[in-house]
Design a protein around this motif. Structure first.
Motif, mmCIF file in Angstrom:
data_model
loop_
_atom_site.group_PDB
_atom_site.id
_atom_site.type_symbol
_atom_site.label_atom_id
_atom_site.label_comp_id
_atom_site.label_asym_id
_atom_site.label_seq_id
_atom_site.Cartn_x
_atom_site.Cartn_y
_atom_site.Cartn_z
ATOM 1 N N LYS A 414 0.841 -1.204 0.000
ATOM 2 C CA LYS A 414 0.000 0.000 0.000
ATOM 3 C C LYS A 414 0.878 1.258 0.000
ATOM 4 O O LYS A 414 2.070 1.199 0.273
ATOM 5 N N GLY A 415 0.263 2.353 -0.320
ATOM 6 C CA GLY A 415 0.942 3.637 -0.199
ATOM 7 C C GLY A 415 1.908 3.924 -1.334
ATOM 8 O O GLY A 415 1.918 3.247 -2.358
ATOM 9 N N LYS A 416 2.711 4.921 -1.090
ATOM 10 C CA LYS A 416 3.552 5.432 -2.164
ATOM 11 C C LYS A 416 4.953 4.817 -2.187
ATOM 12 O O LYS A 416 5.770 5.168 -3.039
ATOM 13 N N ALA A 417 5.228 3.907 -1.258
ATOM 14 C CA ALA A 417 6.597 3.412 -1.112
ATOM 15 C C ALA A 417 7.143 2.828 -2.409
ATOM 16 O O ALA A 417 8.262 3.149 -2.830
ATOM 17 N N LEU A 418 6.318 1.988 -3.052
ATOM 18 C CA LEU A 418 6.792 1.325 -4.261
ATOM 19 C C LEU A 418 7.058 2.332 -5.373
ATOM 20 O O LEU A 418 8.044 2.240 -6.102
ATOM 21 N N GLU A 419 6.162 3.310 -5.458
ATOM 22 C CA GLU A 419 6.311 4.337 -6.489
ATOM 23 C C GLU A 419 7.616 5.116 -6.278
ATOM 24 O O GLU A 419 8.378 5.352 -7.219
ATOM 25 N N LEU A 420 7.847 5.456 -5.029
ATOM 26 C CA LEU A 420 9.072 6.197 -4.713
ATOM 27 C C LEU A 420 10.317 5.372 -5.045
ATOM 28 O O LEU A 420 11.299 5.872 -5.574
ATOM 29 N N LEU A 421 10.226 4.093 -4.732
ATOM 30 C CA LEU A 421 11.359 3.206 -4.990
ATOM 31 C C LEU A 421 11.660 3.147 -6.486
ATOM 32 O O LEU A 421 12.810 3.236 -6.914
ATOM 33 N N ASN A 422 10.605 3.028 -7.274
ATOM 34 C CA ASN A 422 10.782 2.979 -8.724
ATOM 35 C C ASN A 422 11.377 4.281 -9.243
ATOM 36 O O ASN A 422 12.227 4.279 -10.131
ATOM 37 N N GLU A 423 10.890 5.369 -8.698
ATOM 38 C CA GLU A 423 11.421 6.666 -9.092
ATOM 39 C C GLU A 423 12.925 6.720 -8.845
ATOM 40 O O GLU A 423 13.704 7.147 -9.699
ATOM 41 N N GLY A 424 13.274 6.284 -7.631
ATOM 42 C CA GLY A 424 14.692 6.288 -7.274
ATOM 43 C C GLY A 424 15.503 5.421 -8.220
ATOM 44 O O GLY A 424 16.565 5.813 -8.698
ATOM 45 N N ALA A 425 14.956 4.229 -8.508
ATOM 46 C CA ALA A 425 15.692 3.302 -9.358
ATOM 47 C C ALA A 425 15.915 3.884 -10.748
ATOM 48 O O ALA A 425 16.982 3.731 -11.338
ATOM 49 N N ILE A 426 14.907 4.565 -11.261
ATOM 50 C CA ILE A 426 14.996 5.009 -12.648
ATOM 51 C C ILE A 426 15.757 6.322 -12.812
ATOM 52 O O ILE A 426 16.467 6.510 -13.804
ATOM 53 N N LEU A 427 15.625 7.188 -11.829
ATOM 54 C CA LEU A 427 16.279 8.482 -11.988
ATOM 55 C C LEU A 427 17.683 8.520 -11.392
ATOM 56 O O LEU A 427 18.538 9.263 -11.837
ATOM 57 N N ASN A 428 17.892 7.676 -10.383
ATOM 58 C CA ASN A 428 19.167 7.718 -9.688
ATOM 59 C C ASN A 428 20.160 6.786 -10.378
ATOM 60 O O ASN A 428 20.569 5.766 -9.844
ATOM 61 N N THR A 429 20.537 7.148 -11.577
ATOM 62 C CA THR A 429 21.405 6.261 -12.345
ATOM 63 C C THR A 429 22.150 7.049 -13.401
ATOM 64 O O THR A 429 21.674 8.081 -13.864
ATOM 65 N N SER A 430 23.303 6.541 -13.783
ATOM 66 C CA SER A 430 24.034 7.196 -14.870
ATOM 67 C C SER A 430 23.799 6.438 -16.161
ATOM 68 O O SER A 430 24.386 6.744 -17.184
ATOM 69 N N SER A 431 22.946 5.428 -16.104
ATOM 70 C CA SER A 431 22.754 4.624 -17.308
ATOM 71 C C SER A 431 21.857 5.366 -18.290
ATOM 72 O O SER A 431 21.172 6.307 -17.941
ATOM 73 N N PHE A 432 21.883 4.947 -19.511
ATOM 74 C CA PHE A 432 21.079 5.610 -20.519
ATOM 75 C C PHE A 432 20.341 4.547 -21.309
ATOM 76 O O PHE A 432 20.683 3.371 -21.281
ATOM 77 N N VAL A 433 19.319 5.000 -21.986
ATOM 78 C CA VAL A 433 18.545 4.058 -22.771
ATOM 79 C C VAL A 433 18.990 4.151 -24.211
ATOM 80 O O VAL A 433 19.137 5.233 -24.754
ATOM 81 N N ARG A 434 19.238 2.999 -24.772
ATOM 82 C CA ARG A 434 19.675 2.980 -26.160
ATOM 83 C C ARG A 434 18.595 2.303 -26.992
ATOM 84 O O ARG A 434 17.795 1.551 -26.495
ATOM 85 N N GLY A 435 18.617 2.569 -28.250
ATOM 86 C CA GLY A 435 17.677 1.905 -29.133
ATOM 87 C C GLY A 435 16.326 2.577 -29.096
ATOM 88 O O GLY A 435 16.187 3.709 -28.649
ATOM 89 N N LEU A 436 15.315 1.867 -29.566
ATOM 90 C CA LEU A 436 13.994 2.462 -29.686
ATOM 91 C C LEU A 436 13.292 2.476 -28.342
ATOM 92 O O LEU A 436 13.590 1.670 -27.465
ATOM 93 N N ILE A 437 12.356 3.408 -28.202
ATOM 94 C CA ILE A 437 11.641 3.526 -26.936
ATOM 95 C C ILE A 437 10.835 2.252 -26.657
ATOM 96 O O ILE A 437 10.708 1.820 -25.510
ATOM 97 N N SER A 438 10.340 1.633 -27.729
ATOM 98 C CA SER A 438 9.511 0.441 -27.506
ATOM 99 C C SER A 438 10.329 -0.745 -27.012
ATOM 100 O O SER A 438 9.826 -1.581 -26.266
ATOM 101 N N GLU A 439 11.589 -0.830 -27.445
ATOM 102 C CA GLU A 439 12.433 -1.934 -26.953
ATOM 103 C C GLU A 439 13.677 -1.344 -26.318
ATOM 104 O O GLU A 439 14.752 -1.361 -26.904
ATOM 105 N N PRO A 440 13.530 -0.778 -25.151
ATOM 106 C CA PRO A 440 14.685 -0.103 -24.573
ATOM 107 C C PRO A 440 15.794 -1.093 -24.219
ATOM 108 O O PRO A 440 15.536 -2.236 -23.857
#
Ligand SMILES: Nc1ncnc2c1ncn2[C@@H]1O[C@H](COP(=O)(O)OP(=O)(O)OP(=O)(O)O)[C@@H](O)[C@H]1O
Ligand SMILES: [Ca+2]
Length: 865
Positions: A414-440
């Protein structure tokens, strides 16, 4: 380093300024650039802020027909146009030495000259005595023979030098990440063009000169004297980036303004090319050995000459002169044969063969001497992830606060914990997405890749949505020293600011005062809670998992002014991820093979002690039956705190260093040096560079190694696998083995021929092997023999129950070898002398005795090979 992005005025995404009003009317008519390479070069180096401000970064980007977010179009025409106008990112190399150079080199050899002159004189005598028609034969054959010898030796050396050249070409090219037509792609550094947007992160090497467009960096530059200095590069301050520098912190992107010979690096490279490849220690030793033997030969040759001369009893001046020429000829031939020039050549050939074979086995050799040293290596120090283990990881466990969450009961959180965790995982990184948006496809370290993939797999997460809603204000990049990474983000919709941290769990836990429970409520962390959380971390580690912890905090905006530093206290713990990392197939056997070969394997990892123990046991580095963990496993912090004496005492026992920082590797290298145990070190991070440089053999990883690490290494394992390292050890030993055999072979032949000629000359007044014949033997022994032995493949028993090679031993070449040698020489000389003196009576030989002596001798030599 905290990087403040908020202070930078974000440049417009599309620069529509047409500074020069030079629109292309005709599609095929390539519009020229209205800025010269020279202007660009002088703007960046020397760092001319005034001239840059006059031009303006945005206008400059437009003038270079590039785009601040999408880069250049990157099609063929575009690239061609750019290389035509601004040049390509290649460096003019010195012309390679041609074949003629090597012929002249071989001709410069003293023996060749003497023999050549002798041949000319004998041609003169021949013609004088027998007339042109009959007298030319001997002299011309001799001349042809000398020339042939010269050509053969020049050919082999020429081939080798070409191979070395090839090697340095490959070395100079590395992969660079650029944005072209809105997509990120990797290109070789030599294909970077002016106008390219290059993405940079810690450990990268700058492929060209340029200007920083986004982010901020710390780079290590080299000044004119070759000293390295650390420079801060920011968009608002001095955005100048110089080719050849290394990124030591931060990340960002740069606009390329000058390439190739328009950069300083170009001239550096040119200077580097001029330096000849220094000889390896073995080559140096053999060169000196050869010249020492040569001196002995010279003395003996003098004796042979004098003996021959006084025995001849010639009285007529003309005859005397003629005999002298013949004798000089013989004496020179004796010296020539005595000098084992084959030794340095054999080393060279063996090493070049090594380089070629290693390339097939996915190992790139950057320094020849490393091939030799690999044979001596007694310790291999390696990291864990991707070398001993496979490079892919898998999320095996997920804990939200104190609760273990299984895959299928995500919904119950319940609550926002999971959402926050995902946010952290996705934004807190130096990695980049390559290729097409549909198949990152994510490009980054195996850990980050897996974390993002895990977050994306959650139903509630959409990368594009999160990225659109959040603006990254400030970042702290991950490195092995800090073992954590953080970001400060502003959520546009909610108008909130959050700090996110992720990293090694004990570190993050220490920064937290609260935690989330399953119901999504934030709870205060009591001492008991803390203890329980610590137990969870230890439990995960004991199951062999790499544990990453996540925490966040909402930052209160203080009169609209956000502080640019990331807060480190009173965070709320979100949860833990446990990443599973299996051992590579065959690693267990490889480690055993090393043990049998007397090579110790030390695992140095940034992971938790218990994770390290679990994985080390799986890979066979630790033996659960024998090893007492408190003696063989040490924590990085403890290892660092040892006094020098303590470290020297304990080091022989240590097999695993856990939670290590890059400094530990350097300490380890230093201690091993003091103990005189040659060591090979496998490293990947930018911070490993100095340890790689100092190690006897520094081995960088090809896939997950940073450019800086590769640059400081002696060898690069292109598949990142530990098995390749073991393979190099085996090959390194075979270098010594082959060379050892060659020494024996060459010395036997030399000494035998030498003794034979000497005895014959003294007692017979005549040398059985004529100069030209000896020259032949010399070619066969020195060149062909070397080629043959260099190609001998390594066998497995080079590893089994054999200690590492000891260089001194090799050169003193053990008593066994000397006895072998003496016996061999004695046998050959006796046999040949019998043939020579008694050939006619014993074997009934009527033919030319010297002829059969020669052929027997050659057969002996070939048989020895
Ligand atoms: N990208 C990351 N972001 C945050 N924390 C990380 C990241 N990667 C690793 N960690 C944490 O830092 C610790 C050390 O990782 P690091 O990458 O320094 O190890 P390493 O020295 O490369 O070790 P190895 O030999 O296993 O590759 C890990 O145990 C993990 O908890
Ligand atoms: Ca010789």
């Amino acid at each position: 380093m905290a990087t403040n992005l908020s202070t930078l005025s974000p440049p417009p995404a599309h620069a529509v300024l047409d500074v020069h009003g030079n629109a292309a009317e005709d599609e095929n008519q390539v519009p020229p650039f209205n800025i010269s390479p020279k202007t660009l070069a002088e703007m960046v180096n020397p760092k001319n802020l005034e001239s840059l401000n006059r031009e303006g970064v945005v206008q400059l980007t437009a003038a270079l027909q590039s785009d601040l977010s999408n880069g250049i179009s990157g099609n063929e025409d575009d690239l061609l146009k750019r290389t035509q106008h601004f040049g390509s990112n290649k460096y003019k190399r010195l012309p390679t030495k041609n074949f003629l150079f090597f012929v002249l080199e071989a001709l410069k050899n003293m023996t060749s000259i003497v023999l050549f002159v002798c041949a000319l004189i004998s041609l003169g005598f021949g013609i004088y005595e027998h007339g042109l028609k009959h007298g030319w034969f001997d002299g011309v054959t001799n001349i042809v023979a000398v020339l042939f010898v010269v050509v053969v030796s020049a050919t082999s050396r020429f081939g080798f030098s070409k191979r070395l050249q090839q090697l340095s070409y490959e070395r100079a090219d590395f992969k660079v990440l650029v944005v072209r037509c809105g997509r990120q792609c990797e290109v070789p550094a030599s294909e970077v063009v002016v106008g390219d947007l290059v993405c940079l992160e810690v450990g990268d090497q700058l492929p060209a000169n340029g200007l920083l467009l986004k982010g901020s960096l710390k780079v290590e530059e080299f000044d004119v004297t070759g000293e390295s200095i650390t420079v801060e590069v920011t968009v608002g301050g001095k955005p100048f980036l110089l080719s050849g520098s290394k990124v030591t912190d931060g990340y960002g992107s740069m606009l390329v303004t000058s390439v190739g010979m328009n950069t300083d690096w170009g001239s550096t490279m040119r200077a580097m090319n001029r330096e000849p490849e220094p000889h390896t220690p073995l080559q140096v030793q053999f060169h000196s050995l050869a010249s020492q033997i040569g001196k002995v030969g010279l003395v003996v040759a003098m004796i042979v000459f004098l003996v021959l001369f006084f025995n001849s009893g010639e009285t007529k001046l003309f005859d005397m002169f003629k005999t002298i020429v013949i004798f000089i000829n013989s004496a020179v031939a004796v010296v020539e044969l005595a000098i084992p020039e084959g030794l340095p050549l054999a080393v060279t050939l063996t090493l070049s063969h090594f380089v070629q074979k290693m390339k097939q086995d996915k190992v790139m050799t950057r320094k020849l001497s490393a091939c030799e040293r690999m044979g001596e290596v007694a310790v291999i120090c390696t990291n864990k992830t991707g070398t001993l283990t496979v490079s892919e990881m898998k999320v095996a466990e997920f804990w939200l606060g104190k609760e273990s969450i299984l895959d299928d009961d995500d919904g119950s959180v319940k609550g926002k914990a999971l959402e926050l965790l995902n946010e952290g995982a996705i934004l807190n990184t130096s990695s980049f997405v390559r290729g097409l948006i549909s198949e990152p496809e994510f490009c980054s370290s195996p850990t980050e890749k897996q974390i993002i993939a895990w977050a994306v797999s959650k139903k509630c997460t959409r990368i594009s949505e999160i990225k659109r809603n959040c603006e990254v204000i400030c970042v702290e990049a991950f490195d092995s020293e800090k073992k954590r990474s953080g970001v400060l983000i502003r959520k546009r919709k909610e108008k909130e600011i959050h700090t996110h941290w992720k990293g090694a769990p004990e570190l993050i836990l220490a920064m937290c005062s609260h935690f989330y429970d399953r119901n999504g409520e934030v709870k205060f962390m009591t001492d008991e809670d803390r203890k329980q959380l610590e137990d969870i971390i230890t439990g995960m580690a004991k199951r062999g998992l790499r544990c990453i912890s996540f925490a966040h905090k909402r930052v209160i905006e203080d009169s609209g002014q956000v502080c640019s530093n990331l807060e480190e206290n009173e965070l709320i713990l979100l949860g833990f991820l446990g990443l599973d990392n299996q051992c590579r197939e065959g690693v267990g056997e490889a480690v055993k093979l090393c043990e049998a070969a007397g090579v110790k394997v030390i695992m140095v990892t940034g992971d938790h002690v218990h994770t390290a123990i679990a994985v080390a046991t799986q890979c066979g580095v630790l033996n659960p039956q024998e090893d007492q963990y408190d003696r063989v496993v040490v924590d990085g912090a403890k290892f660092r705190s040892y006094s020098e004496r303590e470290r020297m005492e304990k080091i022989s026992g240590i097999k695993v260093i856990a939670r290590s920082s890059p400094d530990d590797k350097r300490l380890l290298v230093k201690s091993m040096k003091q103990r005189h145990s040659p060591m090979a070190l496998v490293g990947h991070g930018a911070l490993d560079a100095s340890a790689l440089h100092e190690a006897d053999v520094g081995i960088a990883k090809g896939i997950h190694g940073s450019e800086v690490a590769k640059e400081s290494s002696d060898m690069i394992i292109l598949d990142d696998s530990f098995l390749s390292v073991v393979n190099i050890v085996r090959r390194g030993r075979s270098v010594y083995n082959n060379i050892g055999k060659f020494i024996q072979f060459q010395l036997t032949v030399n000494v035998a021929a030498f003794v034979l000629n000497f005895i014959a000359a003294v007692s017979f007044g005549q040398v059985p092997l004529s100069a030209i014949q000896l020259l032949w033997v010399n070619v066969i022994v020195d060149t062909l023999g070397a080629v043959a032995l260099a190609r001998e493949p390594p066998s497995d028993d080079l590893m089994l129950s054999r200690p590492p090679v000891n260089q001194c031993e090799l050169l003193m070449v053990g008593t066994l070898m000397w006895t072998n040698l003496a016996a061999e020489v004695l046998y050959q000389v006796t046999a040949l002398l019998t043939l020579l003196f008694k050939g006619t009576s014993v074997f009934g030989l009527t033919e030319n005795v010297t002829h059969s002596t020669l052929s027997s001798f050659v057969k002996f030599s070939i048989w020895l090979t």
